[in-house]
Design a protein around this motif. Structure first.
Motif, PDB file in Angstrom:
ATOM      1  N   GLN A 176       0.832  -1.210   0.000  1.00 28.39           N
ATOM      2  CA  GLN A 176       0.000   0.000   0.000  1.00 28.39           C
ATOM      3  C   GLN A 176       0.861   1.252   0.000  1.00 28.39           C
ATOM      4  O   GLN A 176       0.600   2.199  -0.774  1.00 28.39           O
ATOM      5  N   ASN A 177       1.889   1.265   0.844  1.00 28.89           N
ATOM      6  CA  ASN A 177       2.755   2.450   0.892  1.00 28.89           C
ATOM      7  C   ASN A 177       3.549   2.620  -0.400  1.00 28.89           C
ATOM      8  O   ASN A 177       3.733   3.742  -0.876  1.00 28.89           O
ATOM      9  N   SER A 178       3.999   1.505  -0.967  1.00 29.79           N
ATOM     10  CA  SER A 178       4.737   1.587  -2.238  1.00 29.79           C
ATOM     11  C   SER A 178       3.831   2.093  -3.352  1.00 29.79           C
ATOM     12  O   SER A 178       4.201   2.986  -4.118  1.00 29.79           O
ATOM     13  N   ASN A 179       2.628   1.504  -3.420  1.00 29.95           N
ATOM     14  CA  ASN A 179       1.683   1.934  -4.464  1.00 29.95           C
ATOM     15  C   ASN A 179       1.286   3.389  -4.275  1.00 29.95           C
ATOM     16  O   ASN A 179       1.204   4.156  -5.246  1.00 29.95           O
ATOM     17  N   SER A 180       1.057   3.762  -3.008  1.00 29.44           N
ATOM     18  CA  SER A 180       0.669   5.154  -2.730  1.00 29.44           C
ATOM     19  C   SER A 180       1.784   6.105  -3.106  1.00 29.44           C
ATOM     20  O   SER A 180       1.539   7.195  -3.647  1.00 29.44           O
ATOM     21  N   TYR A 181       3.041   5.694  -2.824  1.00 29.88           N
ATOM     22  CA  TYR A 181       4.168   6.551  -3.190  1.00 29.88           C
ATOM     23  C   TYR A 181       4.187   6.780  -4.701  1.00 29.88           C
ATOM     24  O   TYR A 181       4.320   7.920  -5.165  1.00 29.88           O
ATOM     25  N   PHE A 182       4.069   5.689  -5.453  1.00 33.41           N
ATOM     26  CA  PHE A 182       4.144   5.835  -6.909  1.00 33.41           C
ATOM     27  C   PHE A 182       2.903   6.545  -7.470  1.00 33.41           C
ATOM     28  O   PHE A 182       2.983   7.176  -8.519  1.00 33.41           O
ATOM     29  N   GLU A 183       1.776   6.450  -6.757  1.00 32.48           N
ATOM     30  CA  GLU A 183       0.611   7.257  -7.144  1.00 32.48           C
ATOM     31  C   GLU A 183       0.911   8.743  -6.940  1.00 32.48           C
ATOM     32  O   GLU A 183       0.538   9.582  -7.767  1.00 32.48           O
TER      33      GLU A 183
END
Length: 589
Positions: free
Chosen positions: A228-235
């Motif tokens: 979630q944090n990785s995806n949110s970062y790239f978002e």
């Protein structure tokens, strides 16, 4: 009258100067927005690479815990645990069995004590009786008894051999007893110590398996947070990239305004240099109305563009800060699952390594214990071999004495008149020789019992089913993983701290956020002044005619939308604030 209003408002030269001044400000806006966006874009590229590395490192850390290697550790430790349980049971049984053998040997040696003591006593009595027999023969008739000399010499030789044997054999029995007691004492000590250490190893293995399984479950539960944090970062990065594109959109919109101004200034310059006064007045009035409507249109476009710029910068800053938060969360997740804390020196791998090191050391002690037991048992076997070798010499003492005693009795009875003289002593000799024989039979019986006991004490090869080398390999791999994770954590800490710090710095480097809005306001005021001074009601249809030609300058959907709205309305204020920021601005070619 209307002509006077227009002509008294501005001269052609004044409008050219105003538009030129606005163009300078528009160029300044384009330049300052480019600086801000390019600065942010430069930082983003650097952050993206480092953040990708942080995310990759985090994935590697998670994979170390969740990968096949971790399951291999669990499988091997479970195998060792089962083997160790078997080893503990077999070692305890084997040690107990060997100590029982020692006790049995010691018991039969002790049971030999009375028969052997009686044997020695009877041999001494036999020797005394033989001496008396010699005296009696001398008093009776020595010449008649000369034929007994060989038997008497044989008996003397046997008695001498027995006396020599007794001193050595008594020492050998004492040495064997001491060796047996020492062996049992040491074995009991070693058994207790080894079983205790084995239990410690078993507990360490059980705890290590629980630690591995617990860590696997814990890391699995945090994997979703990492994703979630990785995806949110790239978002966030995606949002930043999308908003950075507004720089190009704003630049094009500013260029479109400059192109219109360039055309207007060109036409006004031509008009100013015209020789026909009547043509000037008519064209000037038409151009003033067009300039008025262009000013109204560009005020609306600048308001919209300012909103785009402000929203884009605010979105970029917000996403930078959120991205920093997500990077921090990723780093903290990695620290959490590994057990690394700034205020603690212990962590998961240190705990695992400590347990495995302890197991490795104890297994090395088992190898040393094996060697120690081998030395002890080897010494005991040496004493047993000496005892067996000595005992074989006693095998025929009783039979030889009995034979020689019988021979003497038989030959003395052949001497005339000897019955009355020798009957008593011969009876005593035969009785003692029988006692010696009985003593020896008892001793041999206990000896035969000893021979039935297995007298080899070497340890079973199956006792220690795995060596310290097995654990050394596991320990080496754990330490290798620990070093790898420490490196990954160190990199993530360094990079995330640097990124978070630099993100805040890069936000502070946005110099022209307020400047952009200030200059936009100045341009709007100038355009509004033009609009106000040249304003009069000429109807929406006339305004539409004045603005429709401008559509060719506009390639953005939002620009054309504003153009159409302004063209159709009589009052500029009616569209003020009603135009939404269109994130999906379309460019037409």
């Amino acid at each position: 009258m209307e002509n006077n209003i227009f002509f008294n408002s501005y001269s052609l030269k004044e409008i050219i100067l105003i538009l030129s001044d606005i163009d300078l400000k528009i160029n300044a806006l384009t330049e300052c927005s480019a600086i801000d966006f390019l600065t942010l874009n430069k930082h983003l590229k650097k952050y993206y690479r480092q953040a990708s590395s942080i995310s990759s490192n985090a994935s590697q850390i998670f994979n170390i815990f969740l990968g096949e290697e971790n399951q291999h550790f669990v499988t091997k430790l479970n195998e060792y645990q089962i083997k160790l349980q078997k080893s503990i049971s077999e070692f305890a049984s084997e040690m107990e069995e060997k100590m029982q053998r020692c006790e049995k040997i010691l018991m039969h040696l002790n049971l030999m004590y009375i028969p052997f003591k009686n044997f020695n006593q009877n041999v001494m009595t036999f020797s005394f009786l033989v001496t008396n027999l010699k005296l009696n023969i001398a008093y009776f008739d020595k010449e008649k008894c000369n034929f007994l000399n060989s038997e008497l010499e044989s008996i003397d030789l046997i008695i001498k051999e027995i006396k020599n044997f007794n001193s050595n054999f008594t020492e050998k029995i004492g040495n064997l007893k001491s060796a047996l007691r020492f062996t049992n004492s040491k074995c009991e000590e070693i058994r207790e110590r080894t079983l205790k250490n084995m239990q410690v190893v078993h507990n360490q293995l059980v705890e290590s398996v629980h630690l591995l399984l617990g860590k696997h479950e814990e890391v699995t539960s945090y994997k979703a947070d990492l994703s979630q944090n990785s995806n949110s970062y790239f978002e966030n990065v995606s949002e930043i990239i999308k908003n950075l594109q507004y720089q190009d959109i704003i630049r094009q919109k500013m260029e479109h305004m400059l192109e219109i101004h360039k055309d207007v200034i060109k036409d006004l310059t031509v008009l100013e240099n015209s020789e026909s006064q009547e043509s000037i007045s008519k064209q000037q009035m038409l151009y003033y109305m067009k300039i008025r409507d262009i000013a109204g249109l560009q005020m609306s476009q600048l308001i919209f563009t300012n909103n785009e710029y402000q929203n884009a910068i605010e979105s970029i800053i917000r996403n930078f800060l959120e991205a920093a938060d997500h990077l921090y969360s990723i780093s903290q997740l990695c620290f959490h699952i590994t057990g690394h804390h700034f205020w603690l020196t212990e962590n998961y791998f240190k705990e695992m390594s400590s347990k495995m090191s302890n197991v490795h050391q104890l297994l090395q002690r088992f190898s040393e214990t094996k060697e120690e037991l081998s030395r002890i048992y080897s010494q005991l076997e040496s004493h047993i071999d000496v005892f067996l070798s000595e005992f074989h010499q006693i095998n025929n003492f009783d039979e030889r004495i009995k034979v020689e005693a019988a021979n003497i009795s038989q030959k003395i009875r052949q001497i005339p008149d000897s019955e009355k003289e020798f009957s008593t002593i011969l009876h005593q000799i035969n009785e003692v020789s029988n006692n010696i024989f009985a003593n020896m039979q008892s001793i041999k019986q206990h000896f035969s019992q000893i021979l039935r006991i297995p007298l080899k004490f070497s340890l079973s090869k199956d006792n220690f089913l795995f060596s310290s080398n097995d654990f050394y390999n596991l320990l080496s791999k754990l330490n290798e993983n620990n070093e790898k994770i420490n490196l990954l954590l160190s990199q993530n800490t360094e990079w995330s701290t640097k990124i978070i710090t630099e993100m805040k710095t890069s936000i502070e480097e946005v110099k022209y956020y307020d400047f952009f809005e200030k200059v936009i306001d100045e341009i709007i005021q100038e355009l509004n002044e033009i609009y106000s001074k040249l304003s009069y009601s000429n109807g929406a249809s006339q305004k539409f005619e004045n603005l429709k030609d401008l559509e060719t300058h506009y390639t953005m959907e939002s620009e054309r939308f504003i153009l159409h709205q302004v063209s159709l309305l009589n009052e500029l204020e009616k569209i003020d604030g009603n135009i939404e920021n269109n994130d999906g601005d379309v460019e037409f070619f």
